[in-house]
Design a protein around this motif. Sequence first.
Motif, short mmCIF file in Angstrom:
data_model
loop_
_atom_site.label_atom_id
_atom_site.label_comp_id
_atom_site.label_asym_id
_atom_site.label_seq_id
_atom_site.Cartn_x
_atom_site.Cartn_y
_atom_site.Cartn_z
N TYR A 52 0.86 -1.18 0.00
CA TYR A 52 0.00 0.00 0.00
C TYR A 52 0.90 1.24 0.00
O TYR A 52 1.89 1.28 0.73
CB TYR A 52 -0.90 0.04 1.24
N LYS B 34 -2.49 3.63 3.51
CA LYS B 34 -2.27 2.62 4.53
C LYS B 34 -3.23 2.79 5.69
O LYS B 34 -3.43 3.91 6.18
CB LYS B 34 -0.83 2.67 5.04
N ASP C 204 1.80 4.91 1.18
CA ASP C 204 1.65 5.46 2.53
C ASP C 204 0.32 6.19 2.71
O ASP C 204 -0.30 6.09 3.77
CB ASP C 204 2.80 6.41 2.83
#
Length: 118
Positions: A58, A63, A60
């Motif tokens: 993912y 996430k 950032d």
Amino acid sequence: VQLQASGGGLVQAGGSLRLSCATSVSISSFSFIGWYRQAPGKQRELSAALTHGGTTTYVDFVKGRFTISTDNTKNTMYLQMDSLKPEDTGIYYCNAVIDIMGVRRAYWGQGTLVTVSS
């Protein structure tokens, strides 16, 4: 190989959407699947990915809010998008890669528009 994306729409900030991408072949055929976002005026970029071995990636910014998954019985991949932000707005494309005897081929869905209002 065909990919058909769906599930986009207009949602308020903080809301959720689930994107779907139906494939014409078994999900297990793919070595890599991913969801990419193309924001207005920008290049397409990866949001989430899943390898055949089960490794997820993912970026950032998503996430803890987005989850990529598959349903092999339906040959469909999903992107669950929670706690959406206006910055998540864009066209989302599903992508799948097949590796056959050293030859890598990538396939794209047609894109589905996600608009997050503030």
